[in-house]
Design a protein around this motif. Structure first.
Motif, PDB file in Angstrom:
ATOM      1  N   PRO A  93       0.664  -1.204  -0.006  1.00 43.40           N
ATOM      2  CA  PRO A  93      -0.081  -0.105   0.058  1.00 43.40           C
ATOM      3  C   PRO A  93       0.927   1.430  -0.166  1.00 43.40           C
ATOM      4  O   PRO A  93       0.421   2.376  -0.293  1.00 43.40           O
ATOM      5  CB  PRO A  93      -0.713  -0.171   1.232  1.00 43.40           C
ATOM      6  N   ASN A  94       2.148   1.230   0.607  1.00 48.56           N
ATOM      7  CA  ASN A  94       2.738   2.597   0.622  1.00 48.56           C
ATOM      8  C   ASN A  94       3.893   2.645  -0.558  1.00 48.56           C
ATOM      9  O   ASN A  94       4.781   3.270  -0.563  1.00 48.56           O
ATOM     10  CB  ASN A  94       3.616   2.389   1.942  1.00 48.56           C
ATOM     11  N   ALA A  95       3.828   1.754  -1.435  1.00 48.21           N
ATOM     12  CA  ALA A  95       4.598   1.623  -2.566  1.00 48.21           C
ATOM     13  C   ALA A  95       4.363   2.490  -3.704  1.00 48.21           C
ATOM     14  O   ALA A  95       2.934   2.426  -4.116  1.00 48.21           O
ATOM     15  CB  ALA A  95       4.924   0.194  -3.147  1.00 48.21           C
ATOM     16  N   ASP A  96       5.271   3.167  -4.204  1.00 50.84           N
ATOM     17  CA  ASP A  96       4.740   4.033  -5.361  1.00 50.84           C
ATOM     18  C   ASP A  96       4.762   3.094  -6.791  1.00 50.84           C
ATOM     19  O   ASP A  96       5.732   2.517  -7.123  1.00 50.84           O
ATOM     20  CB  ASP A  96       5.892   5.182  -5.887  1.00 50.84           C
ATOM     21  N   PRO A  97       3.638   2.989  -7.484  1.00 51.43           N
ATOM     22  CA  PRO A  97       3.190   2.055  -8.531  1.00 51.43           C
ATOM     23  C   PRO A  97       4.293   2.271  -9.534  1.00 51.43           C
ATOM     24  O   PRO A  97       4.853   1.090 -10.177  1.00 51.43           O
ATOM     25  CB  PRO A  97       1.899   2.600  -8.930  1.00 51.43           C
ATOM     26  N   ALA A  98       4.725   3.518  -9.889  1.00 50.19           N
ATOM     27  CA  ALA A  98       5.718   3.510 -11.029  1.00 50.19           C
ATOM     28  C   ALA A  98       7.068   3.051 -10.719  1.00 50.19           C
ATOM     29  O   ALA A  98       7.450   2.197 -11.228  1.00 50.19           O
ATOM     30  CB  ALA A  98       5.846   4.945 -11.430  1.00 50.19           C
ATOM     31  N   TYR A 391      10.736   1.459   9.980  1.00 51.17           N
ATOM     32  CA  TYR A 391      10.334   0.612   8.981  1.00 51.17           C
ATOM     33  C   TYR A 391       9.650  -0.792   9.360  1.00 51.17           C
ATOM     34  O   TYR A 391      10.259  -1.487   9.688  1.00 51.17           O
ATOM     35  CB  TYR A 391      11.611   0.292   8.097  1.00 51.17           C
ATOM     36  N   PRO A 392       8.294  -0.637   9.170  1.00 49.50           N
ATOM     37  CA  PRO A 392       7.509  -1.714   9.761  1.00 49.50           C
ATOM     38  C   PRO A 392       7.692  -3.137   9.437  1.00 49.50           C
ATOM     39  O   PRO A 392       7.855  -3.992   9.989  1.00 49.50           O
ATOM     40  CB  PRO A 392       6.028  -1.170   9.758  1.00 49.50           C
ATOM     41  N   ASP A 393       7.870  -3.161   7.939  1.00 48.06           N
ATOM     42  CA  ASP A 393       8.030  -4.504   7.477  1.00 48.06           C
ATOM     43  C   ASP A 393       9.226  -4.243   6.415  1.00 48.06           C
ATOM     44  O   ASP A 393       9.203  -4.414   5.281  1.00 48.06           O
ATOM     45  CB  ASP A 393       6.653  -4.736   6.449  1.00 48.06           C
ATOM     46  N   PHE A 394      10.468  -4.273   7.357  1.00 47.18           N
ATOM     47  CA  PHE A 394      11.879  -4.105   6.614  1.00 47.18           C
ATOM     48  C   PHE A 394      12.137  -5.331   5.664  1.00 47.18           C
ATOM     49  O   PHE A 394      11.954  -6.377   6.066  1.00 47.18           O
ATOM     50  CB  PHE A 394      13.050  -4.109   7.822  1.00 47.18           C
ATOM     51  N   SER A 395      12.583  -4.804   4.507  1.00 50.31           N
ATOM     52  CA  SER A 395      12.599  -5.993   3.425  1.00 50.31           C
ATOM     53  C   SER A 395      14.189  -5.600   2.981  1.00 50.31           C
ATOM     54  O   SER A 395      14.398  -6.660   2.007  1.00 50.31           O
ATOM     55  CB  SER A 395      11.883  -5.521   2.484  1.00 50.31           C
ATOM     56  N   GLY A 396      15.179  -4.890   3.311  1.00 48.48           N
ATOM     57  CA  GLY A 396      16.495  -4.845   2.967  1.00 48.48           C
ATOM     58  C   GLY A 396      16.737  -3.395   2.736  1.00 48.48           C
ATOM     59  O   GLY A 396      16.104  -2.489   2.683  1.00 48.48           O
ATOM     60  N   PHE A 397      17.830  -3.179   2.052  1.00 49.44           N
ATOM     61  CA  PHE A 397      18.423  -1.916   1.504  1.00 49.44           C
ATOM     62  C   PHE A 397      18.324  -1.710  -0.039  1.00 49.44           C
ATOM     63  O   PHE A 397      18.817  -2.753  -0.612  1.00 49.44           O
ATOM     64  CB  PHE A 397      19.952  -1.934   2.033  1.00 49.44           C
ATOM     65  N   ALA A 398      18.018  -0.441  -0.355  1.00 50.54           N
ATOM     66  CA  ALA A 398      18.085  -0.236  -1.717  1.00 50.54           C
ATOM     67  C   ALA A 398      19.594  -0.044  -2.137  1.00 50.54           C
ATOM     68  O   ALA A 398      20.508  -0.013  -1.456  1.00 50.54           O
ATOM     69  CB  ALA A 398      17.118   1.017  -2.165  1.00 50.54           C
ATOM     70  N   LYS A 399      19.546   0.234  -3.340  1.00 45.14           N
ATOM     71  CA  LYS A 399      20.932   0.490  -4.055  1.00 45.14           C
ATOM     72  C   LYS A 399      21.514   1.465  -3.454  1.00 45.14           C
ATOM     73  O   LYS A 399      22.894   1.620  -3.277  1.00 45.14           O
ATOM     74  CB  LYS A 399      20.981   0.420  -5.619  1.00 45.14           C
ATOM     75  N   ASN A 400      20.855   2.511  -3.125  1.00 44.31           N
ATOM     76  CA  ASN A 400      21.400   3.864  -2.548  1.00 44.31           C
ATOM     77  C   ASN A 400      21.542   3.676  -1.262  1.00 44.31           C
ATOM     78  O   ASN A 400      22.067   4.539  -0.533  1.00 44.31           O
ATOM     79  CB  ASN A 400      20.620   5.061  -2.992  1.00 44.31           C
ATOM     80  N   SER A 407       5.316  -2.878   3.707  1.00 50.11           N
ATOM     81  CA  SER A 407       3.948  -2.600   4.098  1.00 50.11           C
ATOM     82  C   SER A 407       4.075  -1.774   5.355  1.00 50.11           C
ATOM     83  O   SER A 407       5.000  -1.882   6.063  1.00 50.11           O
ATOM     84  CB  SER A 407       3.003  -3.873   4.395  1.00 50.11           C
ATOM     85  N   PRO A 408       2.936  -1.318   5.758  1.00 50.49           N
ATOM     86  CA  PRO A 408       2.611  -0.558   7.035  1.00 50.49           C
ATOM     87  C   PRO A 408       2.508  -1.611   8.224  1.00 50.49           C
ATOM     88  O   PRO A 408       2.500  -1.092   9.577  1.00 50.49           O
ATOM     89  CB  PRO A 408       1.705   0.298   6.870  1.00 50.49           C
ATOM     90  N   VAL A 409       2.467  -2.572   7.920  1.00 49.98           N
ATOM     91  CA  VAL A 409       2.174  -3.644   8.989  1.00 49.98           C
ATOM     92  C   VAL A 409       3.560  -4.048   9.710  1.00 49.98           C
ATOM     93  O   VAL A 409       4.382  -4.687   8.962  1.00 49.98           O
ATOM     94  CB  VAL A 409       1.426  -4.931   8.486  1.00 49.98           C
ATOM     95  N   PRO A 410       3.628  -4.043  11.137  1.00 54.44           N
ATOM     96  CA  PRO A 410       5.033  -4.370  11.514  1.00 54.44           C
ATOM     97  C   PRO A 410       5.158  -5.921  11.755  1.00 54.44           C
ATOM     98  O   PRO A 410       5.247  -6.519  12.823  1.00 54.44           O
ATOM     99  CB  PRO A 410       4.659  -3.906  12.996  1.00 54.44           C
TER     100      PRO A 410
END
Length: 557
Positions: A93-98, A391-400, A407-410
């Motif tokens: 839900p918090n992701a930018d679709p593009a 970061y409620p649902d931490f998935s890792g680090f981006a390239k930067n 997601s906003p769910v912890p």
């Protein structure tokens, strides 16, 4: 356009192929045919008559069956393309679709997003395709049903010989037929439920005319069904939303225009017992372990005062207490709230201690509400912890190097802390996650040590409202009526003309020719009235004979 006057004196609309009154062929093409095309009784269709104005061209375009079929094919292909990648409502839900489609699916995802397939079923062009199918159905139906109704309503009993001899079932008999045989024939027609009309020695027997309207009843049902489907995009007509509710939490029910609030008092889940239920479910329990027997959410439904501000809970009016179970929803004001999911021991709070690495001295605790974290926590005596990132649902680090959350769910909380101490008034930065600590700005003197976690149960509910169901049901019912009407009955007509020492008998049906022929055979049995011949077989045999003669001629040459 100029009307066409037949030899019999009847004035036909321009474009009519067969005279509506006597059945004579009015066009050169019809006169050359061995058998008449009786699909629309040779009546004039608007699409074949007018082609001057813009309205005429639009009408002619949508009246084509080929256009309707292609619209359906294009819609089906588009619908299939919409299932290749998840629609926008199914991404985090918090992701930018593009960014999401580009990062997850590469160049294909970017193209998919730019073409609008990520939100296909709500897109204007997809709705336009659905509307075009509806327009095509309406125009196709009107273009055919109006002239067909006029032709069938105005048909006369006495038809021209040219009309009768171009029917598939036809027979000419030179000779006398006794009145008794005619009466026997009429009696048998009545026994077969034919409606008989007589005029000057001619008989028209007809039954099952209503079956001709079956396809158009289908179209009406489909049009209503399409309207029902499109009404789902009208605000307030259709709601299908998911909401997670934690114990003790109050939330505005989505789709209710902020009018209703739901509070969760207690969420319970019951599992099958391996000892008590082993006789029935022992094999399944051994294979998968614990199996849920029942979910239950004890909730309270409130109604908000219309004059109070959204989000305020001061004037909540209690409506009722309810227990929501699977297949036992909470129903109110055209809404139904279903139990669909359950999350046991969901993270609610996490507690950390600020510790000096060298001395292992603890300088206070920080308890973070995972659903409403504060920006800073004062531990006194010059010690303070600031929350720079959560970061409620931490998935890792981006390239930067930026941390990401799904997601906003912890589900997997992670934090970026700034630890302030008397020795380090500007603070030290530390990234802390479950079983992971990163010091992005170098080694720190202090650390945030995990102390404990608080949990609570959460229930997954689906809120549904569908005011279009009755429209869809009406459309589906009408469509099935049309299917039955056109499939199990057929329009049958039998003409018998006894004039000037000759008898003409002809038959027509829109389908099931062999049955009609057997029926006529039974009616004329034992009388001097001849059985009609199936001229389609005669025409077929004649073509085969001509082809054979032509082939023989080429062989001789």
């Amino acid at each position: 356009m100029n009307d066409v006057k037949c030899v019999c004196g009847h004035v036909n609309p321009q474009g009519t192929i067969l005279c509506e009154a006597c059945g004579r062929a009015l066009t050169e093409e019809a006169k050359k045919e061995n058998l008449h095309d009786m699909r629309y009784e040779g009546s004039a269709r608007r699409s074949q008559t007018y082609n001057k104005t813009l309205v005429d061209k639009i009408w002619n375009f949508f009246s084509s069956v080929k256009v309707g079929v292609w619209l359906i094919v294009i819609t089906l292909i588009a619908s299939a393309l919409g299932t290749i990648l998840p629609q926008v409502m199914y991404i985090p839900p918090n992701a930018d679709p593009a960014e999401y489609y580009s990062s997850q699916y590469g160049a294909f995802g970017t193209i998919y997003y730019n073409l609008g397939f990520h939100d296909l079923y709500s897109s204007w062009w997809y709705l336009l395709l659905i509307a075009s199918i509806g327009v095509s159905l309406v125009i196709c139906s009107l273009d055919r049903v109006i002239p067909l109704h006029r032709a069938l309503k105005n048909q006369r009993v006495d038809r021209h010989e040219g009309f009768l001899k171009r029917q598939r079932l036809f027979r000419r008999y030179e000779g006398d037929v006794s009145p008794e045989d005619i009466e026997t024939f009429k009696k048998r027609l009545k026994q077969k439920k034919y409606k008989i009309r007589e005029q000057d020695g001619s008989i028209l027997a007809e039954k099952g005319r209503f079956s001709r309207w079956g396809p158009y009843v289908n179209h009406i049902g489909l049009i209503i069904f399409l309207i029902g489907g499109m009404l789902r995009f009208v605000p307030g007509m259709y709601v299908d939303e998911e909401v997670w509710l934690r114990e003790g939490e109050k939330k505005t029910i989505p789709g209710t225009n902020n009018e209703y609030v739901l509070e969760s008092k207690k969420n319970t889940v019951e599992f099958y017992d391996k000892e008590k239920d082993k006789e029935v479910y022992s094999e399944a329990l051994e294979r998968v372990g614990s199996v849920v027997k029942e979910f239950q959410s004890d909730v309270v439904l409130y109604k908000r005062d219309k004059e109070q501000a959204v989000g305020s809970e001061e004037k909540l009016i209690k409506v009722k207490d309810a227990k929501i179970r699977v297949n036992e929803p909470l129903k109110f004001d055209n809404f139904a709230v279903y139990q669909v999911n359950f999350k046991q021991d969901e993270f609610q709070t996490m507690t950390f201690s600020l510790i000096d690495k060298k001395t292992e001295t603890e300088h206070g605790e920080v308890t973070i509400d995972l659903f409403d974290p504060k920006t800073s926590y004062d531990l006194k005596n010059g010690y303070k912890v600031e929350l720079l990132g959560y970061y409620p649902d931490f998935s890792g680090f981006a390239k930067n190097g930026e941390p990401q959350t799904n997601s906003p769910v912890p589900n997997n909380p992670a934090f970026l802390f700034n630890m302030i101490s008397p020795e380090k008034p500007d603070g030290e930065v530390s990234f802390t996650a479950i079983r992971q600590t990163v010091e992005p700005l170098g080694e720190t003197e202090y650390k945030m040590a995990f102390k404990g976690i608080g949990t609570r149960n959460a229930t997954g509910l689906t809120v549904r409202k569908d005011l279009t169901l009755w429209v869809l049901a009406v459309g589906g019912t009408i469509f099935m009526i049309g299917v039955i009407q056109g499939s199990y009955w057929n329009h049958r007509r039998i003409w018998l003309q006894h004039k000037q020492g000759q008898l003409l008998i002809a038959g027509h049906t829109n389908k099931n020719w062999h049955s009609l022929r057997r029926e006529i055979t039974g009616m004329v049995e034992g009388t001097s009235i001849p059985e009609p011949i199936d001229q389609s077989q005669k025409e077929k045999n004649g073509k085969e004979s001509r082809n054979h003669d032509a082939e023989s001629g080429r062989t001789k040459q």
